[in-house]
Design a protein around this motif. Structure first.
Motif, mmCIF file in Angstrom:
data_model
loop_
_atom_site.group_PDB
_atom_site.id
_atom_site.type_symbol
_atom_site.label_atom_id
_atom_site.label_comp_id
_atom_site.label_asym_id
_atom_site.label_seq_id
_atom_site.Cartn_x
_atom_site.Cartn_y
_atom_site.Cartn_z
ATOM 1 N N SER A 162 -3.102 2.984 4.978
ATOM 2 C CA SER A 162 -1.662 2.770 4.774
ATOM 3 C C SER A 162 -1.345 1.287 4.650
ATOM 4 O O SER A 162 -0.520 0.872 3.813
ATOM 5 C CB SER A 162 -0.868 3.387 5.930
ATOM 6 N N ASP A 163 -2.022 0.476 5.492
ATOM 7 C CA ASP A 163 -1.807 -0.975 5.412
ATOM 8 C C ASP A 163 -2.274 -1.526 4.063
ATOM 9 O O ASP A 163 -1.628 -2.400 3.471
ATOM 10 C CB ASP A 163 -2.544 -1.683 6.547
ATOM 11 N N ILE A 164 -3.402 -1.039 3.583
ATOM 12 C CA ILE A 164 -3.914 -1.491 2.279
ATOM 13 C C ILE A 164 -2.913 -1.146 1.181
ATOM 14 O O ILE A 164 -2.617 -1.954 0.300
ATOM 15 C CB ILE A 164 -5.285 -0.851 1.984
ATOM 16 N N HIS A 165 -2.369 0.070 1.243
ATOM 17 C CA HIS A 165 -1.405 0.488 0.225
ATOM 18 C C HIS A 165 -0.132 -0.353 0.286
ATOM 19 O O HIS A 165 0.396 -0.796 -0.759
ATOM 20 C CB HIS A 165 -1.072 1.980 0.427
ATOM 21 N N ALA A 166 0.362 -0.613 1.493
ATOM 22 C CA ALA A 166 1.582 -1.427 1.632
ATOM 23 C C ALA A 166 1.347 -2.855 1.147
ATOM 24 O O ALA A 166 2.185 -3.445 0.452
ATOM 25 C CB ALA A 166 2.049 -1.417 3.095
ATOM 26 N N SER A 167 0.208 -3.423 1.531
ATOM 27 C CA SER A 167 -0.105 -4.784 1.092
ATOM 28 C C SER A 167 -0.283 -4.848 -0.424
ATOM 29 O O SER A 167 0.140 -5.809 -1.074
ATOM 30 C CB SER A 167 -1.382 -5.278 1.787
ATOM 31 N N GLY A 168 -0.907 -3.820 -1.003
ATOM 32 C CA GLY A 168 -1.073 -3.789 -2.456
ATOM 33 C C GLY A 168 0.261 -3.728 -3.178
ATOM 34 O O GLY A 168 0.469 -4.394 -4.206
ATOM 35 N N GLU A 169 1.190 -2.905 -2.647
ATOM 36 C CA GLU A 169 2.518 -2.817 -3.258
ATOM 37 C C GLU A 169 3.266 -4.153 -3.158
ATOM 38 O O GLU A 169 3.944 -4.581 -4.095
ATOM 39 C CB GLU A 169 3.339 -1.717 -2.584
ATOM 40 N N HIS A 170 3.108 -4.810 -2.003
ATOM 41 C CA HIS A 170 3.746 -6.117 -1.832
ATOM 42 C C HIS A 170 3.187 -7.126 -2.836
ATOM 43 O O HIS A 170 3.942 -7.881 -3.477
ATOM 44 C CB HIS A 170 3.532 -6.614 -0.397
ATOM 45 N N LEU A 171 1.882 -7.138 -3.002
ATOM 46 C CA LEU A 171 1.250 -8.057 -3.943
ATOM 47 C C LEU A 171 1.656 -7.731 -5.381
ATOM 48 O O LEU A 171 1.912 -8.640 -6.192
ATOM 49 C CB LEU A 171 -0.276 -7.991 -3.792
#
Length: 506
Positions: free
Chosen positions: A305-314
């Motif tokens: 979930s953290d990877i997905h959130a960070s990817g969306e932010h980037l």
């Protein structure tokens, strides 16, 4: 206006970063001015005057011989005999030597260090011509029987003084070198004729004439010197302008190269970054939702979930940078279509409700009735509203309120305003937060996440719609963002069939 302040702030930032280049430019221009002014003064000015004197002698080569021939002709007609012819030949020979000297200097040229030497040589040449005029001053003509002969000689010498003062004004001492000896010779001859008041008067006139024509030559010399100095100053200014223009052209060329490199970089990176990011977002979402099967370790699920959130932010960050770059490069195209600001605002409120509810923030909409459609790009307007609402919710404290209004401006246009009751922004920091990547001190102090691109993008998108964007804020009272769209954006067909009130923007 906040938009103008933002532009000024951006320019100030750029200027501070390029101070060394500005210093170099000032140094180059100062050096050019000093160099040219140094040439304009001192030996260089004296050299120019000496060359002007040389050219005047060459141009007037025939002036003095013609005068001497006329005087000799009148003398022979009056009964002088051979003495006047001898005088004429000697004096013309002296003037010919002076002319040859001038031609030699004109062909040879002269360095600044030899100026004084050549001035003395020319003064010596003029002194040689004074021998001829002194010879004329002591000539006597008893057979002529002319009682006023001393007056004729004095008038002739004064006439020669006048011509010499004009021709040789560039070398102001030339007239003294050429006529001091004749005046003294005339005075000594007049002293032998004691009791002759006419001779005494002529002596006084000759001395007065010598002083007068020296002052005339001095004035002419000063006028020429001032003209040369002004010419040198003009040359200095032209050199400065050429230097500044050359450096400006070089700076523009470098800026164009940098802009081209930036465009190429963004075009390449938009593909290179988005392709792996899409894969990261897709796989992380599959893992977080356990599409392919349950994950025994809960920590792994949180990591996914953290990877997905960070990817969306980037990805959002990349999209913002690319959008702003396209706007700055003039490549951002808007697809105009009829739309209602209130409808877009309602959609954005619905999208931001969950985020506001998590902070216990109340969103208060206030839309005027009878709003008409405007011609605008729906995606751009939605991005404007979402960015402003996201900022308002981010800085509004828990339990606060965010007001969003849509209405008519006094000029018949429409406005959108979003106001919060957060900590506010210091007035001097408003240009900073409106500049690219700019963040206020409160955002930095509170460690609020953000790229500093939201407000610049909003401002740019409003400008693309011929509108204006303003930011008003007071410390501890909140911030209000105001976007206005001109009357020309309101669809005329609806405006003719439906009346509407006009209100000044809040």
């Amino acid at each position: 206006m906040a938009s103008l302040d933002a532009i000024s702030a951006d320019k100030n930032i750029v200027d501070r970063r390029k101070l060394p280049r500005n210093k170099d430019l000032s140094a180059v221009m100062r050096g050019a001015r000093d160099q040219l002014m140094e040439r304009a003064g001192g030996n260089h000015l004296e050299r120019e005057l000496l060359f002007m004197h040389t050219r005047a002698l060459i141009v007037n080569t025939a002036t003095f011989p013609l005068l001497i021939v006329m005087i000799a002709g009148v003398g022979v007609f009056s009964g002088f005999g051979g003495s006047i012819i001898v005088w004429a030949l000697v004096t013309m020979g002296l003037y010919m030597l002076l002319g040859l000297l001038a031609r030699r200097l004109a062909k040879r040229g002269i360095a600044n260090r030899h100026v004084h030497k050549w001035q003395m040589i020319f003064l010596g040449g003029h002194f040689m011509t004074s021998i001829g005029w002194a010879y004329f001053a002591v000539l006597d003509c008893a057979p002529c029987g002319i009682s006023y002969y001393p007056v004729v000689k004095a008038v002739v010498i004064i006439l020669a003084m006048a011509i010499t003062a004009i021709v040789t004004s560039a070398l102001r001492a030339a007239i003294l070198a050429a006529f001091t000896l004749p005046v003294v010779a005339y005075t000594l001859l007049a002293a032998k004729q004691l009791g002759s008041p006419l001779s005494a008067i002529m002596v006084v006139m000759l001395f007065a004439g010598l002083i007068f024509f020296y002052l005339v030559a001095l004035r002419l010399n000063q006028s020429v010197a001032i003209t040369l100095a002004l010419q040198a100053e003009k040359d200095a200014l032209i050199a400065e302008l050429e230097t500044a223009n050359a450096m400006s052209d070089e700076g523009r060329r470098r800026a164009e190269e940098a802009n081209l490199a930036k465009s190429r970089f963004l075009a390449s990176m938009s593909h290179e970054l988005r392709t792996p990011l899409n894969a990261i977002l897709g796989f992380s979402e599959v893992m977080a939702k356990e599409v392919l099967g349950p994950i025994e370790n809960g920590t792994y699920r949180e990591y996914a979930s953290d990877i997905h959130a960070s990817g969306e932010h980037l990805l959002n960050l990349i999209n913002e940078i690319l959008d702003l770059s396209r706007i700055e490069a003039g490549r951002y195209t808007i697809n105009e279509e009829p739309l209602l600001l209130a409808d877009i605002a309602n959609e954005c409120i619905h999208m931001m409700k969950l985020k506001a509810r998590n902070k216990d923030i109340t969103i208060v909409p206030q839309f005027e009735k009878g709003m008409l459609r405007i011609k605008a790009d729906e995606r751009s307007i939605r991005q404007i509203v979402l960015n402003l609402m996201a900022n308002a919710i981010k800085f509004t404290p828990t339990g606060g309120r965010v007001h969003i209004k849509v209405g008519w401006t006094a000029g018949g246009g429409q406005y959108l305003t979003i106001r919060d009751n957060g900590p506010g922004i210091p007035p001097e920091e408003i240009p900073v937060v409106l500049s690219t990547f700019g963040q206020g001190s409160i955002a930095i102090k509170n460690a609020e996440q953000g790229t500093g691109l939201g407000l610049p993008i909003v401002q740019a998108l409003v400008n693309l719609h011929d509108g204006q964007f303003h930011l008003f804020s007071k410390l501890r009272e909140g911030t209000e963002a105001l976007a206005t769209f001109p009357r020309s954006r309101v669809i005329a067909d609806e405006a003719r069939h439906r009346g509407h009130p006009q209100r000044k923007a809040a």
